[in-house]
Design an enzyme around this catalytic site. Structure first.
Site, PDB file in Angstrom:
ATOM      1  N   TYR A 155      11.870  24.706  16.308  1.00 43.60           N
ATOM      2  CA  TYR A 155      12.266  24.218  17.782  1.00 43.60           C
ATOM      3  C   TYR A 155      13.046  23.241  17.790  1.00 43.60           C
ATOM      4  O   TYR A 155      14.008  22.856  18.400  1.00 43.60           O
ATOM      5  CB  TYR A 155      10.876  24.203  18.730  1.00 43.60           C
ATOM      6  CG  TYR A 155      11.132  23.719  19.956  1.00 43.60           C
ATOM      7  CD1 TYR A 155      11.606  24.693  20.986  1.00 43.60           C
ATOM      8  CD2 TYR A 155      11.082  22.435  20.497  1.00 43.60           C
ATOM      9  CE1 TYR A 155      11.717  24.346  22.277  1.00 43.60           C
ATOM     10  CE2 TYR A 155      11.018  22.171  21.773  1.00 43.60           C
ATOM     11  CZ  TYR A 155      11.248  22.872  22.570  1.00 43.60           C
ATOM     12  OH  TYR A 155      11.716  22.408  24.241  1.00 43.60           O
ATOM     13  N   LYS A 159      16.911  22.458  19.059  1.00 43.16           N
ATOM     14  CA  LYS A 159      17.390  21.588  19.903  1.00 43.16           C
ATOM     15  C   LYS A 159      17.950  20.349  19.579  1.00 43.16           C
ATOM     16  O   LYS A 159      18.781  19.939  20.385  1.00 43.16           O
ATOM     17  CB  LYS A 159      15.854  21.043  20.712  1.00 43.16           C
ATOM     18  CG  LYS A 159      15.104  21.946  21.368  1.00 43.16           C
ATOM     19  CD  LYS A 159      16.182  22.619  22.449  1.00 43.16           C
ATOM     20  CE  LYS A 159      14.882  23.227  23.635  1.00 43.16           C
ATOM     21  NZ  LYS A 159      15.763  24.149  24.602  1.00 43.16           N
TER      22      LYS A 159
HETATM   23  N1  LIG Z   1       8.550  21.680  29.499  1.00 43.84           N
HETATM   24  C1  LIG Z   1       8.915  20.745  28.987  1.00 43.84           C
HETATM   25  O1  LIG Z   1       8.519  19.538  29.299  1.00 43.84           O
HETATM   26  C2  LIG Z   1      10.322  20.646  28.064  1.00 43.84           C
HETATM   27  C3  LIG Z   1      10.559  19.707  27.398  1.00 43.84           C
HETATM   28  C4  LIG Z   1      11.767  19.732  26.508  1.00 43.84           C
HETATM   29  C5  LIG Z   1      12.603  20.866  26.752  1.00 43.84           C
HETATM   30  N2  LIG Z   1      12.132  21.951  27.351  1.00 43.84           N
HETATM   31  C6  LIG Z   1      13.133  23.255  27.440  1.00 43.84           C
HETATM   32  O2  LIG Z   1      13.376  23.471  28.759  1.00 43.84           O
HETATM   33  C7  LIG Z   1      13.442  25.027  29.016  1.00 43.84           C
HETATM   34  C8  LIG Z   1      12.507  25.504  30.009  1.00 43.84           C
HETATM   35  O3  LIG Z   1      11.114  25.212  29.464  1.00 43.84           O
HETATM   36  P1  LIG Z   1       9.740  25.420  30.512  1.00 43.84           P
HETATM   37  O4  LIG Z   1       8.857  24.433  30.027  1.00 43.84           O
HETATM   38  O5  LIG Z   1      10.205  25.565  32.002  1.00 43.84           O
HETATM   39  O6  LIG Z   1       9.246  26.801  29.542  1.00 43.84           O
HETATM   40  P2  LIG Z   1       8.699  28.200  30.507  1.00 43.84           P
HETATM   41  O7  LIG Z   1       7.903  28.785  29.519  1.00 43.84           O
HETATM   42  O8  LIG Z   1       7.949  27.566  31.948  1.00 43.84           O
HETATM   43  O9  LIG Z   1       9.909  29.081  30.960  1.00 43.84           O
HETATM   44  C9  LIG Z   1      10.965  29.370  30.222  1.00 43.84           C
HETATM   45  C10 LIG Z   1      11.271  30.837  30.983  1.00 43.84           C
HETATM   46  O10 LIG Z   1      12.294  31.437  30.006  1.00 43.84           O
HETATM   47  C11 LIG Z   1      11.981  32.620  29.888  1.00 43.84           C
HETATM   48  N3  LIG Z   1      12.556  33.128  28.756  1.00 43.84           N
HETATM   49  C12 LIG Z   1      11.980  33.020  27.431  1.00 43.84           C
HETATM   50  N4  LIG Z   1      12.718  33.778  26.509  1.00 43.84           N
HETATM   51  C13 LIG Z   1      13.906  34.370  27.050  1.00 43.84           C
HETATM   52  C14 LIG Z   1      15.059  34.874  26.695  1.00 43.84           C
HETATM   53  N5  LIG Z   1      15.094  35.378  25.373  1.00 43.84           N
HETATM   54  N6  LIG Z   1      15.925  35.429  27.647  1.00 43.84           N
HETATM   55  C15 LIG Z   1      15.680  35.013  29.052  1.00 43.84           C
HETATM   56  N7  LIG Z   1      14.799  34.367  29.309  1.00 43.84           N
HETATM   57  C16 LIG Z   1      13.894  34.043  28.408  1.00 43.84           C
HETATM   58  C17 LIG Z   1      10.706  32.912  29.950  1.00 43.84           C
HETATM   59  O11 LIG Z   1       9.954  34.190  30.451  1.00 43.84           O
HETATM   60  C18 LIG Z   1      10.280  31.948  31.167  1.00 43.84           C
HETATM   61  O12 LIG Z   1      10.472  32.217  32.449  1.00 43.84           O
HETATM   62  C19 LIG Z   1      13.253  25.359  27.599  1.00 43.84           C
HETATM   63  O13 LIG Z   1      14.439  25.657  27.014  1.00 43.84           O
HETATM   64  C20 LIG Z   1      12.601  24.344  26.826  1.00 43.84           C
HETATM   65  O14 LIG Z   1      12.539  24.504  25.551  1.00 43.84           O
HETATM   66  C21 LIG Z   1      11.149  21.959  28.152  1.00 43.84           C
END
Ligand SMILES: NC(=O)c1ccc[n+]([C@@H]2O[C@H](COP(=O)([O-])OP(=O)(O)OC[C@H]3O[C@@H](n4cnc5c(N)ncnc54)[C@H](O)[C@@H]3O)[C@@H](O)[C@H]2O)c1
Length: 299
Positions: A155, A159
């Site tokens: 990851y 990223k």
């Molecule tokens: N939550 C955080 O604090 C955080 C921090 C840094 C980065 N991020 C990034 O933000 C983004 C969203 O994260 P989140 O926390 O909302 O996660 P989440 O798991 O709540 O939501 C992610 C969504 O992506 C969908 N998904 C997964 N693989 C997929 C694919 N191959 N094609 C289409 N959809 C797919 C999942 O079904 C889910 O609905 C991600 O890229 C994550 O790495 C989140």
């Protein structure tokens, strides 16, 4: 801030931060292609948007491949005649310490995040260049990509690569008036519930309890909805000159991330030997080594 007449694709927008992005874009007047690998959650987001009188369609596929990316852009064009915004948000975690990480765990994270961002951005920019009139590519990095994080070989590499995409594509897309920026979000979603120490926060948020100021400010962590205004701003005309940046938002904290740069240099006529490096290391270039890891998670 209005985005009337614009058309966006948001990957992974069935839940979490992606859902909040889709809802916020729609509320600002944008038509949205809601993508997720999970059909039920994608349709729920679409129903919420259309129920509020805005425009959205679902396109269910797993991002990563060129075919999926092409389908998403084609869906935007079929349904709404153009694409102005591509937000590559879809993501998964497969955490494991380096020596235990499997090839499958490594590849699936790289496929979804790094390849998925590449293929979706490429498909969108191809169409934006044909259309003319510019566009917005918003990619999603992470604190783990900026700083490294225990257990996140796959990851953090993906990223960090995505942050590098933003810097490279900002240069390449500038003459087409397409801006490219990376959001570095921090929000309590199901994704972070597997990170050691985070489960109690996720449970408190699910019970609807307000987050303490320490969490919202020092940790810079809040709800998925707290992050979405940054996407709306970056998609607006007000941000036409903002490109190539990594911008953090979580809870009450908005921030600009530094890009890597040399912070200490030394020169030696004729070049360096290993002994010469040792002789100056602790008093010169290596005197203040950089920190790494995420401060509030420890190492
Ligand atoms: N939550 C955080 O604090 C955080 C921090 C840094 C980065 N991020 C990034 O933000 C983004 C969203 O994260 P989140 O926390 O909302 O996660 P989440 O798991 O709540 O939501 C992610 C969504 O992506 C969908 N998904 C997964 N693989 C997929 C694919 N191959 N094609 C289409 N959809 C797919 C999942 O079904 C889910 O609905 C991600 O890229 C994550 O790495 C989140």
């Amino acid at each position: 801030m209005r985005l009337d007449g614009k058309v966006a694709v948001v990957t992974g927008s069935g839940r979490g931060i992606g859902r909040a992005y889709a809802m916020a874009l729609a509320a600002a007047g944008c038509a949205v292609v809601v993508n997720d690998v999970d059909a039920d959650v994608a349709q729920t987001t679409v129903d919420e948007i259309t129920g509020a009188g805005a425009r959205a369609v679902a396109e269910v596929c797993a991002v990563g491949s060129s075919e999926a990316a092409d389908r998403l852009v084609a869906r935007a064009v079929e349904a709404f005649e153009r694409i102005d915004i591509m937000c590559t948000n879809a993501g998964i975690l497969r955490d494991r310490v380096l020596w235990n990480m499997t090839d499958e765990e490594f590849d699936s994270v790289i496929e979804t995040h790094l390849r998925g961002t590449f293929t979706c951005a490429r498909a969108a920019v191809r169409r934006m260049r044909e259309q003319g009139g510019g566009g917005r590519v918003i990619v999603v990095s992470s604190i783990a990509g900026q700083r490294g994080n225990f257990g996140q070989t796959n990851y953090s590499a993906a990223k960090a690569g995505i942050a590098a995409f933003a810097r490279t594509w900002a240069m390449e897309c500038a003459k087409h008036s397409i801006t490219v920026n990376a959001i570095v979000p921090n929000a309590i979603t199901r994704m972070i519930s597997t990170i050691p120490g985070m489960a109690p926060l996720v449970e408190a948020a699910e019970r609807g309890e307000p987050l303490p100021t320490m969490v919202r400010q020092q940790m810079g962590m809040g709800t998925a909805e707290d992050v979405a205004p940054l996407l709306v701003f970056l998609c607006s005309d007000a941000a036409a000159e903002v490109t190539g940046q990594c911008i953090g938002l979580g809870g009450d904290k908005l921030s600009l991330w530094a890009h890597p740069r040399e912070i200490s240099v030394a020169y030696r006529d004729g070049g360096w030997t290993a002994d010469a490096i040792e002789a100056v290391w602790s008093s010169s270039v290596g005197a203040q080594p950089e920190t790494y890891g995420i401060p509030f998670l420890g190492k």
